[in-house]
Design an enzyme around this catalytic site. Structure first.
Site, PDB file in Angstrom:
ATOM      1  N   SER A   3       0.791  -1.231   0.000  1.00 60.37           N
ATOM      2  CA  SER A   3       0.000   0.000   0.000  1.00 60.37           C
ATOM      3  C   SER A   3       0.820   1.276   0.000  1.00 60.37           C
ATOM      4  O   SER A   3       0.344   2.310  -0.476  1.00 60.37           O
ATOM      5  CB  SER A   3      -0.943   0.004   1.211  1.00 60.37           C
TER       6      SER A   3
ATOM      7  N   HIS B 119      -5.294  -3.535  -2.543  1.00 64.62           N
ATOM      8  CA  HIS B 119      -4.862  -2.536  -3.514  1.00 64.62           C
ATOM      9  C   HIS B 119      -4.635  -3.121  -4.906  1.00 64.62           C
ATOM     10  O   HIS B 119      -4.053  -2.455  -5.767  1.00 64.62           O
ATOM     11  CB  HIS B 119      -3.595  -1.837  -3.021  1.00 64.62           C
TER      12      HIS B 119
ATOM     13  N   LYS C  32     -11.671   0.564  -1.927  1.00 62.99           N
ATOM     14  CA  LYS C  32     -10.718   1.179  -2.851  1.00 62.99           C
ATOM     15  C   LYS C  32     -11.277   1.153  -4.272  1.00 62.99           C
ATOM     16  O   LYS C  32     -12.025   2.033  -4.647  1.00 62.99           O
ATOM     17  CB  LYS C  32      -9.367   0.505  -2.711  1.00 62.99           C
TER      18      LYS C  32
END
Length: 392
Positions: A179, A207, A238
């Site tokens: 990340s 991610h 996300k």
């Protein structure tokens, strides 16, 4: 409580104190944020695919609010397991091509809950040194032994696996994309070591989900390693633009978690309207290939622009681009200078990253245009020269 004031003073002196600042969306300008009355190009959001304000997701949540109400009213194992949950988990299992899926409140609770359910005192977890804090805390809460290997150092991991070559439970856990650095785990080698030493392998796709894979399934699928990974974890906060997390794997794994994952058992279920929004977001993630393609193009352009300028941004092809400046004060001043020029880019400092590696962590969105990114890179380079981060 005077000790708090002293500790906070020490944090401030070391340029490590944190505070909250209010942001608002700019509906007519995707990729921007409104902060204290100013519209800023948002280069610090995890809204990778630009879905956070998608009208179809908003409408799905609105409809569910009218039929399902505001809150779930209980944990999932009591009366909070509402109809939208089952639909979503079936879709997740199909998307991940796994036997079963499970929705959990957020990524932090997913990692801490799964790790605590799989290992305990006397077992050992092998964890990359740059794994997310939720993984680290999950190991601590599990009371298992924490064997941290140097970042992406497979020889060091092998040494640790040899050290614990016994009958205790062994779990290898890693971020797929890290990340704060934006680079990938060495998943092929992790799979080989897992098989050689009889360990379980858990991969956090927070991610990478939505970004990699034919339909956004994640990096494990893109690399053809889906069947070799025991626990697939990802988040909806996300690329999906919503909130929550998932675990996918075997039916046995999901049955076990329903009985042993404490954050799931002892937490109120997510609101059904939110779960309905996630389902709509999943449809968009799977279908809107152009979002992944655009994000990939934006990432290549921005990375190459900063590399050509001479910045140290590390390796990787993800939309996470770390500009490492070193000391904390420089990172804060760099971030402030960018804000004055109309760019929101937050300084990341220890303990989130190792000492001496403070950085500006840029993160891109499919909504950013080439012109916006080229202009931003020029501005970043100018400030870098002014501050001595770049040499003329």
């Amino acid at each position: 409580m005077k000790w708090m004031e002293k500790e906070l003073e020490a944090l401030a002196e070391a340029s490590l104190e944190r505070s909250l600042r209010e942001h608002s969306i700019v509906s007519e300008s995707p990729g921007y944020t409104l902060r204290e009355g100013r519209v800023l190009l948002n280069l610090s959001s995890n809204n990778y695919l630009g879905l956070a304000d998608h009208p179809a997701i908003i409408e799905a949540m609105r409809e569910a609010l009218l039929t399902e109400g505001v809150g779930s009213g209980a944990s999932r194992l009591v009366t909070g397991n509402r109809l939208p949950y089952g639909r979503l988990e079936e879709s997740l299992a199909e998307w991940q091509n796994c036997e079963a899926g499970l929705v959990i409140a957020n990524g932090y609770m997913a990692n801490s809950g799964v790790i605590g359910a799989l290992v305990s005192r006397g077992d050992v977890v092998f964890s990359d040194q740059l794994n997310h804090a939720s993984i680290v805390d999950g190991v601590v809460l599990s009371r298992s032994e924490h064997a941290r290997y140097r970042h992406n150092d497979m020889e060091h991991l092998r040494t640790l696996l040899n050290k614990y070559r016994d009958n205790r439970r062994k779990l290898i856990v890693t971020d797929a994309v890290f990340s704060m650095d934006g680079n990938q785990a060495r998943l092929h080698e992790l799979v080989a070591l897992k098989r050689e030493y009889g360990a379980m392998l858990m991969v956090d796709e927070a991610h990478s989900g939505g970004i990699y894979g034919r339909h956004g399934e994640g990096l494990c699928h893109e690399l053809g390693l889906k069947d070799a990974v025991d626990i697939h974890m990802g988040t909806f906060s996300k690329s999906f633009g919503v909130y929550g997390a998932y675990i996918c794997g075997s039916r046995t794994l999901i049955r076990w978690l329903l009985n042993k994952a404490r954050p799931l058992i002892y937490s109120t279920a997510l609101p059904p309207s939110l779960v309905a929004g996630i389902s709509k977001a999943l449809e968009l993630v799977k279908a809107d290939h152009w979002r992944r393609e655009r994000l990939s193009e934006a990432s290549r352009l921005f990375r190459s622009s900063l590399c050509n300028a001479g910045f140290n941004i590390g390796d990787g092809d993800s939309p996470i681009v770390p500009l490492i400046v070193g000391d904390n004060d420089t990172a804060l001043r760099f971030s402030s200078a960018l804000e004055k020029e109309g760019i929101a880019a937050v300084a990341i400092r220890p303990p989130t990253v190792p000492e001496g590696t403070a950085r500006i962590r840029f993160s891109l969105s499919a909504t950013h245009s080439d012109r916006e990114l080229i202009d931003a890179a020029d501005c970043i380079s100018t400030i870098g020269l002014q501050m001595g981060v770049l040499r003329p």
